[in-house]
Design a protein around this motif. Structure first.
Motif, PDB file in Angstrom:
ATOM      1  N   THR A   1      76.827  56.241  10.105  1.00  0.00           N
ATOM      2  CA  THR A   1      75.496  56.547  10.872  1.00  0.00           C
ATOM      3  C   THR A   1      74.316  56.898  10.240  1.00  0.00           C
ATOM      4  O   THR A   1      74.291  57.534   9.582  1.00  0.00           O
ATOM      5  CB  THR A   1      76.518  57.516  11.675  1.00  0.00           C
ATOM      6  OG1 THR A   1      76.092  58.630  11.325  1.00  0.00           O
ATOM      7  CG2 THR A   1      77.482  57.060  12.645  1.00  0.00           C
ATOM      8  N   PRO A   2      73.420  57.183  11.258  1.00  0.00           N
ATOM      9  CA  PRO A   2      71.414  57.785  10.091  1.00  0.00           C
ATOM     10  C   PRO A   2      72.265  59.390   9.898  1.00  0.00           C
ATOM     11  O   PRO A   2      71.869  59.707   8.958  1.00  0.00           O
ATOM     12  CB  PRO A   2      70.870  57.478  11.600  1.00  0.00           C
ATOM     13  CG  PRO A   2      71.319  56.293  12.826  1.00  0.00           C
ATOM     14  CD  PRO A   2      72.606  56.786  12.554  1.00  0.00           C
ATOM     15  N   GLU A   3      73.147  60.205  10.440  1.00  0.00           N
ATOM     16  CA  GLU A   3      74.220  60.996  10.464  1.00  0.00           C
ATOM     17  C   GLU A   3      74.107  61.328   9.004  1.00  0.00           C
ATOM     18  O   GLU A   3      73.954  61.866   8.019  1.00  0.00           O
ATOM     19  CB  GLU A   3      74.128  61.931  11.232  1.00  0.00           C
ATOM     20  CG  GLU A   3      73.991  62.913  12.784  1.00  0.00           C
ATOM     21  CD  GLU A   3      73.534  60.753  13.884  1.00  0.00           C
ATOM     22  OE1 GLU A   3      74.032  60.311  13.399  1.00  0.00           O
ATOM     23  OE2 GLU A   3      72.223  61.118  14.126  1.00  0.00           O
ATOM     24  N   GLU A   4      75.762  60.269   8.701  1.00  0.00           N
ATOM     25  CA  GLU A   4      75.869  59.904   7.373  1.00  0.00           C
ATOM     26  C   GLU A   4      74.928  59.748   6.433  1.00  0.00           C
ATOM     27  O   GLU A   4      75.375  60.235   5.261  1.00  0.00           O
ATOM     28  CB  GLU A   4      77.362  59.704   7.776  1.00  0.00           C
ATOM     29  CG  GLU A   4      78.135  59.757   8.730  1.00  0.00           C
ATOM     30  CD  GLU A   4      79.228  58.960   8.684  1.00  0.00           C
ATOM     31  OE1 GLU A   4      80.173  58.726   9.092  1.00  0.00           O
ATOM     32  OE2 GLU A   4      78.865  57.431   8.681  1.00  0.00           O
TER      33      GLU A   4
ATOM     34  N   ARG B   1      73.584  51.629   5.766  1.00  0.00           N
ATOM     35  CA  ARG B   1      73.387  52.526   7.258  1.00  0.00           C
ATOM     36  C   ARG B   1      72.472  51.207   7.975  1.00  0.00           C
ATOM     37  O   ARG B   1      72.524  50.847   8.920  1.00  0.00           O
ATOM     38  CB  ARG B   1      72.319  53.222   6.894  1.00  0.00           C
ATOM     39  CG  ARG B   1      71.629  53.874   8.054  1.00  0.00           C
ATOM     40  CD  ARG B   1      70.468  54.839   7.717  1.00  0.00           C
ATOM     41  NE  ARG B   1      69.049  53.804   7.204  1.00  0.00           N
ATOM     42  CZ  ARG B   1      67.890  54.203   6.726  1.00  0.00           C
ATOM     43  NH1 ARG B   1      67.671  55.485   7.271  1.00  0.00           N
ATOM     44  NH2 ARG B   1      66.868  53.482   6.413  1.00  0.00           N
TER      45      ARG B   1
ATOM     46  N   GLN C   1      72.230  60.875   6.272  1.00  0.00           N
ATOM     47  CA  GLN C   1      71.250  61.924   5.631  1.00  0.00           C
ATOM     48  C   GLN C   1      71.996  62.923   4.823  1.00  0.00           C
ATOM     49  O   GLN C   1      71.421  63.725   3.650  1.00  0.00           O
ATOM     50  CB  GLN C   1      70.845  62.930   6.830  1.00  0.00           C
ATOM     51  CG  GLN C   1      69.389  61.732   6.977  1.00  0.00           C
ATOM     52  CD  GLN C   1      68.180  61.994   6.638  1.00  0.00           C
ATOM     53  OE1 GLN C   1      68.177  62.236   6.178  1.00  0.00           O
ATOM     54  NE2 GLN C   1      67.715  60.001   6.653  1.00  0.00           N
ATOM     55  N   LYS C   2      72.747  63.333   5.092  1.00  0.00           N
ATOM     56  CA  LYS C   2      73.758  63.911   4.164  1.00  0.00           C
ATOM     57  C   LYS C   2      74.662  63.095   2.805  1.00  0.00           C
ATOM     58  O   LYS C   2      74.584  63.741   1.394  1.00  0.00           O
ATOM     59  CB  LYS C   2      75.502  64.124   5.060  1.00  0.00           C
ATOM     60  CG  LYS C   2      75.581  64.939   5.976  1.00  0.00           C
ATOM     61  CD  LYS C   2      76.613  65.045   7.039  1.00  0.00           C
ATOM     62  CE  LYS C   2      76.813  66.025   8.196  1.00  0.00           C
ATOM     63  NZ  LYS C   2      78.118  66.455   9.002  1.00  0.00           N
TER      64      LYS C   2
END
Length: 135
Positions: free
Chosen positions: A105-108, A99, A110-111
Protein backbone atom coordinates in the motif's frame (compact mmCIF):
# COMPACT_ATOMS: atom_id res chain seq x y z
CA UNK A 1 63.40 -41.48 20.05
CA UNK A 2 65.66 -38.43 20.22
CA UNK A 3 67.24 -39.21 16.83
CA UNK A 4 63.80 -39.71 15.31
CA UNK A 5 62.66 -36.33 16.65
CA UNK A 6 65.82 -34.60 15.41
CA UNK A 7 65.39 -36.21 11.98
CA UNK A 8 61.82 -34.94 11.71
CA UNK A 9 62.92 -31.46 12.80
CA UNK A 10 65.73 -31.48 10.23
CA UNK A 11 63.32 -32.49 7.42
CA UNK A 12 60.95 -29.73 8.48
CA UNK A 13 63.80 -27.23 8.36
CA UNK A 14 64.96 -28.54 4.97
CA UNK A 15 61.52 -28.06 3.42
CA UNK A 16 61.16 -24.65 5.05
CA UNK A 17 64.46 -23.58 3.48
CA UNK A 18 63.55 -24.91 0.03
CA UNK A 19 60.24 -22.99 0.13
CA UNK A 20 62.07 -19.88 1.32
CA UNK A 21 64.51 -20.11 -1.59
CA UNK A 22 61.66 -20.21 -4.09
CA UNK A 23 59.72 -17.38 -2.41
CA UNK A 24 62.68 -14.99 -2.09
CA UNK A 25 62.32 -12.22 -4.65
CA UNK A 26 65.76 -10.76 -3.92
CA UNK A 27 67.54 -13.86 -5.24
CA UNK A 28 68.03 -14.16 -8.96
CA UNK A 29 67.76 -17.36 -10.94
CA UNK A 30 71.43 -18.29 -10.50
CA UNK A 31 71.30 -17.55 -6.78
CA UNK A 32 68.28 -19.78 -6.32
CA UNK A 33 69.90 -22.51 -8.38
CA UNK A 34 73.11 -22.31 -6.35
CA UNK A 35 71.37 -22.45 -2.98
CA UNK A 36 69.10 -25.31 -4.10
CA UNK A 37 72.06 -27.31 -5.42
CA UNK A 38 73.96 -26.69 -2.19
CA UNK A 39 70.99 -27.68 0.00
CA UNK A 40 70.13 -30.77 -2.06
CA UNK A 41 73.64 -32.08 -2.78
CA UNK A 42 75.09 -31.43 0.70
CA UNK A 43 71.90 -31.33 2.80
CA UNK A 44 73.30 -31.06 6.33
CA UNK A 45 75.98 -28.53 5.49
CA UNK A 46 73.70 -26.66 3.07
CA UNK A 47 70.92 -26.26 5.64
CA UNK A 48 73.28 -25.03 8.34
CA UNK A 49 75.07 -22.57 6.03
CA UNK A 50 71.73 -21.25 4.71
CA UNK A 51 70.41 -20.72 8.22
CA UNK A 52 73.61 -18.92 9.24
CA UNK A 53 73.74 -16.76 6.10
CA UNK A 54 70.08 -15.99 5.52
CA UNK A 55 68.23 -17.11 8.67
CA UNK A 56 67.35 -13.63 9.91
CA UNK A 57 65.83 -12.69 6.56
CA UNK A 58 63.81 -15.93 6.49
CA UNK A 59 61.72 -14.74 9.42
CA UNK A 60 61.29 -11.27 7.97
CA UNK A 61 60.12 -12.66 4.63
CA UNK A 62 57.68 -15.00 6.37
CA UNK A 63 56.20 -12.12 8.38
CA UNK A 64 55.89 -9.95 5.25
CA UNK A 65 54.17 -12.81 3.41
CA UNK A 66 51.65 -13.31 6.24
CA UNK A 67 50.94 -9.57 6.44
CA UNK A 68 50.40 -9.39 2.67
CA UNK A 69 48.04 -12.39 2.77
CA UNK A 70 46.09 -10.74 5.59
CA UNK A 71 45.78 -7.48 3.63
CA UNK A 72 44.59 -9.35 0.55
CA UNK A 73 42.03 -11.30 2.61
CA UNK A 74 40.76 -8.12 4.30
CA UNK A 75 40.44 -6.38 0.92
CA UNK A 76 38.54 -9.36 -0.48
CA UNK A 77 36.13 -9.43 2.47
CA UNK A 78 35.62 -5.66 2.24
CA UNK A 79 34.88 -5.85 -1.49
CA UNK A 80 32.54 -8.80 -1.04
CA UNK A 81 30.66 -7.07 1.77
CA UNK A 82 30.24 -3.87 -0.23
CA UNK A 83 29.04 -5.78 -3.28
CA UNK A 84 26.50 -7.78 -1.28
CA UNK A 85 24.78 -4.73 0.21
CA UNK A 86 22.22 -3.13 -2.11
CA UNK A 87 22.34 0.63 -2.45
CA UNK A 88 19.52 2.90 -1.30
CA UNK A 89 18.64 3.67 -4.91
CA UNK A 90 18.22 -0.05 -5.66
CA UNK A 91 16.01 -0.50 -2.62
CA UNK A 92 13.85 2.52 -3.53
CA UNK A 93 13.46 1.19 -7.09
CA UNK A 94 12.30 -2.17 -5.73
CA UNK A 95 9.86 -0.47 -3.37
CA UNK A 96 8.48 1.66 -6.21
CA UNK A 97 8.02 -1.45 -8.33
CA UNK A 98 6.19 -3.22 -5.49
CA UNK A 99 3.90 -0.20 -5.05
CA UNK A 100 3.17 0.07 -8.78
CA UNK A 101 2.22 -3.62 -8.92
CA UNK A 102 -0.06 -3.19 -5.94
CA UNK A 103 1.90 -5.54 -3.70
CA UNK A 104 2.23 -2.89 -0.98
CA UNK A 105 0.00 0.00 0.00
CA UNK A 106 1.11 3.64 -0.33
CA UNK A 107 1.39 3.86 3.48
CA UNK A 108 3.67 0.83 3.58
CA UNK A 109 5.69 2.36 0.75
CA UNK A 110 6.14 5.61 2.70
CA UNK A 111 7.23 3.77 5.85
CA UNK A 112 9.70 1.60 3.96
CA UNK A 113 11.00 4.62 2.03
CA UNK A 114 11.65 6.50 5.28
CA UNK A 115 13.50 3.48 6.68
CA UNK A 116 15.69 3.23 3.59
CA UNK A 117 16.45 6.95 3.51
CA UNK A 118 17.34 7.09 7.22
CA UNK A 119 19.60 4.04 6.90
CA UNK A 120 17.53 1.83 9.19
CA UNK A 121 16.37 -0.44 6.38
CA UNK A 122 18.03 -3.57 4.96
CA UNK A 123 21.15 -1.71 3.84
CA UNK A 124 21.59 -0.28 7.31
CA UNK A 125 21.48 -3.64 9.03
CA UNK A 126 17.91 -3.70 10.40
CA UNK A 127 15.46 -5.78 8.43
CA UNK A 128 11.83 -4.89 7.92
CA UNK A 129 9.02 -7.34 7.66
CA UNK A 130 7.85 -7.98 4.13
CA UNK A 131 4.13 -7.68 3.47
CA UNK A 132 2.22 -10.85 2.63
CA UNK A 133 1.86 -11.63 -1.05
CA UNK A 134 -1.56 -10.42 -2.22
CA UNK A 135 -1.68 -12.46 -5.41
Amino acid sequence: MLWFFLGIMWLFLLFKIVFDIFRDDTLGGWGKTGWLAFVILLPFLGVFVYVLARGKDMGRREIERVIEQRRAFDAYVRDAAEGARPSSADELAKLSELRSHGDITPEEFQKAKELVLTGSGPSGGTTTATPPDSR
